[in-house]
Design a protein around this motif. Structure first.
Motif, PDB file in Angstrom:
ATOM      1  N   SER A 118      -7.145   4.171  -3.697  1.00 27.42           N
ATOM      2  CA  SER A 118      -8.745   3.738  -2.929  1.00 27.42           C
ATOM      3  C   SER A 118      -8.746   2.328  -3.198  1.00 27.42           C
ATOM      4  N   THR A 119      -9.647   1.599  -2.664  1.00 26.51           N
ATOM      5  CA  THR A 119      -9.547   0.223  -2.786  1.00 26.51           C
ATOM      6  C   THR A 119     -11.076  -0.086  -2.633  1.00 26.51           C
ATOM      7  N   HIS A 158       0.847  -1.332  -0.087  1.00 30.39           N
ATOM      8  CA  HIS A 158      -0.062  -0.102   0.083  1.00 30.39           C
ATOM      9  C   HIS A 158       0.950   1.347  -0.145  1.00 30.39           C
ATOM     10  N   VAL A 208     -16.897  -0.766  -0.499  1.00 29.42           N
ATOM     11  CA  VAL A 208     -15.814   0.368  -0.854  1.00 29.42           C
ATOM     12  C   VAL A 208     -15.214   1.193   0.401  1.00 29.42           C
ATOM     13  N   ASP A 209     -14.399   2.037   0.002  1.00 30.96           N
ATOM     14  CA  ASP A 209     -13.915   2.926   1.037  1.00 30.96           C
ATOM     15  C   ASP A 209     -14.757   4.154   1.016  1.00 30.96           C
ATOM     16  N   SER A 244     -20.192  -0.602   2.849  1.00 34.92           N
ATOM     17  CA  SER A 244     -18.814  -0.277   3.165  1.00 34.92           C
ATOM     18  C   SER A 244     -17.833  -1.262   3.563  1.00 34.92           C
ATOM     19  N   SER A 255     -14.005   7.535  -6.588  1.00 29.96           N
ATOM     20  CA  SER A 255     -13.058   8.334  -6.784  1.00 29.96           C
ATOM     21  C   SER A 255     -13.059   9.169  -8.128  1.00 29.96           C
ATOM     22  N   ARG A 282      -2.839   8.969  -5.446  1.00 28.46           N
ATOM     23  CA  ARG A 282      -3.858   8.642  -4.491  1.00 28.46           C
ATOM     24  C   ARG A 282      -4.578   7.246  -4.552  1.00 28.46           C
ATOM     25  N   ARG A 296      -6.714   1.134  -6.687  1.00 24.65           N
ATOM     26  CA  ARG A 296      -6.865   2.056  -7.798  1.00 24.65           C
ATOM     27  C   ARG A 296      -5.941   2.912  -7.390  1.00 24.65           C
ATOM     28  N   SER A 319     -13.790   7.044  -0.097  1.00 23.98           N
ATOM     29  CA  SER A 319     -13.527   7.945  -1.555  1.00 23.98           C
ATOM     30  C   SER A 319     -14.517   7.419  -2.466  1.00 23.98           C
ATOM     31  N   TYR A 320     -15.179   6.249  -2.312  1.00 25.86           N
ATOM     32  CA  TYR A 320     -15.757   5.796  -3.489  1.00 25.86           C
ATOM     33  C   TYR A 320     -17.024   6.764  -4.018  1.00 25.86           C
TER      34      TYR A 320
END
Length: 864
Positions: free
Chosen positions: A103-104, A93, A127-128, A209, A133, A101, A230, A130-131
């Motif tokens: 996101s996963t 990571h 999703v985290d 989530s 993104s 940046r 990503r 930030s989804y």
């Protein structure tokens, strides 16, 4: 007496006559001002084929460019790094975070338990914060994803596909259990930006989530969960060079990570490949329509030559050379061809825009219609070459025919062959057509097979026409006058037999091929598979609960056959130290090297497998790691016994030697794997189990629903896939593809009908002459109609019989060699299609004949 007048010695100015192309263009254009009468089928055939090729290639260009432009949105970033079974480590990571940046997301299958309302398979996406993104997540009601997925009153939020609401009779606000977590379905999913990258799923989407996923207790060692990180490059460094640097450093600095890497340039490689394959198929269908239409072009040109024979004779009588006569009228024919091609190009260029407008809210694709000049030029080239191939020989025959022969051509057609120059032009144009088909094909092997098959069918149909004419000539003189006249019409000079056999045989062959493919597909999906397939697949069975799960199935399905095996996911990294991405695999086996595959270990050979070569390992084997591989890989991947295979499993690279190859019966839908390892290979590795249950008889649907409900309560981590539901999903996709194939093939069938009508129309002048003479000699309308019915029916039956046999052979090839399923020799649909074709032939022929017979002979005989 006048002095004799001396002839002038002053040279007079030469008379300037336009020569060459300029003269040919002027005379051809002047002739065309009289109208395009007789060229209707000619124009329609060319326009239809060119339109199909232009529309398909332009739409494909729009899809491909859309995928390219929207690669970041589809992927969810500039690059994506996927791992199976495990999350990226802190080190991995941190490496990714240094470049941009991160996101996963996590994706897996699970069961949504709605209590008394039942349970259903869902495709989870965790999703985290930030989804998404990149792109927009659309929901109903429209709210930010973070608000919809937040934890409230002990329940996590969820966004569900409308299908899930309908399947479990739920409404927004209702709660379901995902593993051990309560999830409140707060919104309906309208659109997700990265849907294409996820591929096709067997259940409806449910977004939640990552906190909810962890609370569900579904993340067990060996669980089939895919984690994707990503990376979004910084705005100032979002260049192709920076992206290449990221991918190169990932390979260099994290060589054993085992992740599958994709970039925005290949956001959906499987989808792109499918677009290319389907485009090639539809292009070949369009080319088929064009080639079939080429027969209509030849018929129209022959009719044109017949109508212009007096013009040819007149031009030759006043001194025009044969070459000049051919050049003028070839120019005229190609100008008409250009008109038909222009119509096809206009329709083909407009088709993607119409498609985009009508399906804007339906297509889940980044489809942006655009004018594609290169694709349109290729379609135009196809049309021009086809017109030249089928027009040059009928026109070339007029070069050396003497004036007297041209004037009496209607009664005694000249049979001499055209000069070598026209045959050379024909061969050059034909080679150009084949070359264009091969050069611009996505798969040249398929294109080459198509060219060979098309050539073979054309030659066979020509041989059949000659054979039918020879047979009719040697059939003697039957007592029935109508039959005797019908036989004479089949082989007489100028007979319609070659044109009718060609157009009708091609049409029936295409219809029969589609009918055999359709019946084989439907039998495989609706009858053959369910009879021998398991009722359920069960995924992610924890090792610690395996015995309890077996007892559960024994209680729920007493007497059913249960099979359970260990299961992991792994990705082939290299073969004999050659990286997987550098291996040139056949198209049929390339999927084995793409992404991760299910793998297992076993002391005994799996069911539905038999040893093809090599030896199976002993039951208590303890030596070097061994692997058994699918026997198709021998040719598809170039593998052989003793090769070293390296697979990445749970972040570790494991190398095993290929000990044997197996022939696998995939169609049984039982448990089987491309790769089966010796048990000592994964000793102590965490994994889950895969199980199937096969009922002796058909279990009632209510029993299936009860089983899924009890399973969700007793084993919330286990995912159940009902085979009938999976087959229905596949059947839906296959049905849509079959519908698209039928629609596209309808173009070729329409071309066949146009050619058939054109061939019959081309012979109407000769029919008119015959009918008027016969009526003058006292023949009744019934007698004339009977003779024509027998003639058309005889030609139709022979052509239909060939079409049935050719369709069966083509259908067998597609079904067994391409689709790899059993061929069902049920000719019902094909016979119906052939019968309909014969009836249409007779009706088309009689329509023109009835028009002729309704007129008095005298007015026509004066003009013959």
């Amino acid at each position: 007496m006048h002095a004799p007048v001396k002839p002038s010695t002053t040279p007079s100015a030469p008379i300037r006559r336009p020569v060459g192309l300029k003269l040919a263009l002027r005379l051809a254009w002047r002739d065309l001002r009289g109208g395009l009468r007789g060229f209707g089928v000619f124009i329609a055939c060319l326009a239809l084929g060119v339109m199909a090729i232009a529309a398909v290639s332009s739409a494909s260009r729009g899809l491909s460019e859309g995928l390219g432009r929207e690669g970041r949105r589809i992927l969810g970033g500039d690059a994506a790094f996927s791992l199976i079974h495990r999350e990226p480590t802190a080190e991995e990571h941190a490496f990714l975070a240094r470049h941009g940046r991160v996101s996963t997301i996590a994706t897996l299958r699970s069961m949504a338990n709605a209590g008394e309302k039942g349970a259903a398979l869902v495709e989870l996406k965790a999703v985290d914060g930030s989804y998404p993104s990149i792109g927009d997540l659309r929901t109903d009601p429209a709210q930010p994803a973070a608000d919809l997925l937040a934890l409230r009153d002990g329940a996590y939020g969820g966004i569900a596909d409308p299908v899930l609401f309908g399947r479990l009779d739920l409404k927004p606000g209702d709660t379901v259990l995902i593993g051990s977590a309560r999830v409140q379905l707060r919104a309906s999913l309208t659109s997700e930006p990265d849907k294409i990258a996820a591929g096709v799923g067997f259940g409806p989407r449910l977004i939640l989530s990552q906190d909810a996923l962890r609370a569900s207790e579904l993340l067990q060692p060996g669980s089939l969960v895919r984690w994707t990180a990503r990376v979004i490059l910084p705005d100032g460094a979002n260049t192709d060079a920076a992206l290449e640097a990221l991918l190169a450093s990932a390979t260099r600095e994290q060589p054993n990570a085992g992740w599958e890497v994709r970039s925005r340039a290949n956001a959906a490689p499987n989808f792109q490949r499918n677009i290319e394959r389907f485009t090639q198929f539809l292009t070949l269908v369009g080319l088929t329509a064009l080639l079939v239409g080429g027969v209509g072009v030849a018929n129209a040109v022959r009719r044109f030559v017949e109508a212009k024979r007096l013009d040819f004779a007149t031009l030759k009588a006043i001194g025009a050379t044969g070459g000049r006569v051919v050049a003028i009228h070839l120019t005229e024919v190609m100008l008409v061809a250009g008109f038909g091609i222009a119509i096809g190009l206009a329709l083909g260029a407009a088709a993607p825009f119409a498609l985009g407008y009508m399906l804007a809210d339906i297509l889940p694709l980044p489809f942006e219609p655009t004018l594609a000049p290169v694709e349109l030029a290729i379609a135009a080239l196809y049309g021009l070459l086809t017109a030249l191939v089928f027009a040059i020989i009928p026109l070339g025959r007029a070069h050396d025919v003497p004036v007297s022969a041209l004037f009496r051509d209607q009664i005694e057609p000249d049979r001499r062959q055209p000069r070598w120059i026209y045959r050379a032009i024909f061969l050059a144009a034909l080679a150009g057509l084949v070359g264009v088909a091969l050069v611009f094909a996505y798969d040249r092997r398929i294109a080459l097979i198509y060219v060979g098959a098309a050539t073979g069918i054309f030659l066979l149909l020509r041989l059949i026409a000659w054979g039918l004419m020879a047979l009719a000539r040697r059939a003697g003189r039957p007592r029935q006058p109508a039959l005797r006249l019908a036989l004479a019409n089949i082989y007489r000079p100028g007979a319609l037999t070659p044109s009718l056999v060609l157009s009708l045989g091609l049409g029936v062959a295409l219809l029969s091929t589609l009918a055999f493919i359709d019946v084989s597909l439907r039998r495989q999906l609706t009858q053959s598979l369910p009879q021998k397939a398991p009722s359920f697949f069960f995924l992610d069975i924890p090792n610690a609960q395996a015995a309890a799960f077996d007892r559960f199935l024994a209680e729920q399905r007493p007497g059913a056959h249960v099979e359970r095996v260990p299961m992991m996911r792994g990705r082939i990294v290299s073969v004999n130290d050659v990286p997987a991405e550098q291996i040139k695999a056949s198209e049929q086996m390339a999927w084995v090297l793409e992404g991760d595959r299910g793998i297992t270990y076993s002391a005994a050979m799996p069911e539905a497998s038999r040893l093809a070569s090599g030896e199976w390992w002993p039951e208590n084997y303890r030596g070097e790691p061994l692997v058994s591989f699918d026997a198709r890989a021998v040719e598809g991947l170039g593998l052989k016994l003793g090769d070293k295979l390296t697979v990445n499993v749970l972040g570790r690279n494991i190398t095993a030697r290929i000990a044997n190859f197996r022939d696998i019966e995939w169609r049984s839908l039982g448990i089987n794997f491309v790769m089966v390892f010796s048990p000592n290979t994964f000793a102590g590795a965490p994994h889950t189990n895969l199980a199937t249950v096969t009922d002796k008889g058909a279990a009632p649907v209510a029993n299936d629903a009860a089983l899924m409900r009890q399973l969700a309560i007793a084993f919330p981590a286990v995912t159940a896939v009902r085979v009938k539901d999976a087959l229905e999903a596949v059947n839906t996709i296959v049905g849509q593809l079959a519908g698209a194939i039928r629609g596209a093939s309808g173009l070729a069938i329409t071309a066949s009908l146009l050619v058939l009508a054109g061939a019959l129309a081309a012979g109407q002048r000769a029919r008119l002459y015959d009918a008027m003479i016969l009526k003058t000699l006292g023949a009744t309308r019934r007698f004339i109609l009977s003779s024509y019915i027998l003639e058309y029916a005889g030609i139709g039956v022979v052509s239909a019989l060939f079409g049935l046999l050719a369709g069966a052979a083509a259908g067998w090839g597609v079904v067994t060699q391409v689709m790899k399923i059993d061929f069902v020799p049920d000719p019902t649909g094909a016979i119906l299609a052939a019968t309909a074709a014969v009836v249409v032939t007779v009706l088309f022929g009689l329509i023109g004949t009835l028009q002729i017979l309704s007129k008095a002979p005298a007015s026509h005989l004066r003009n013959l």
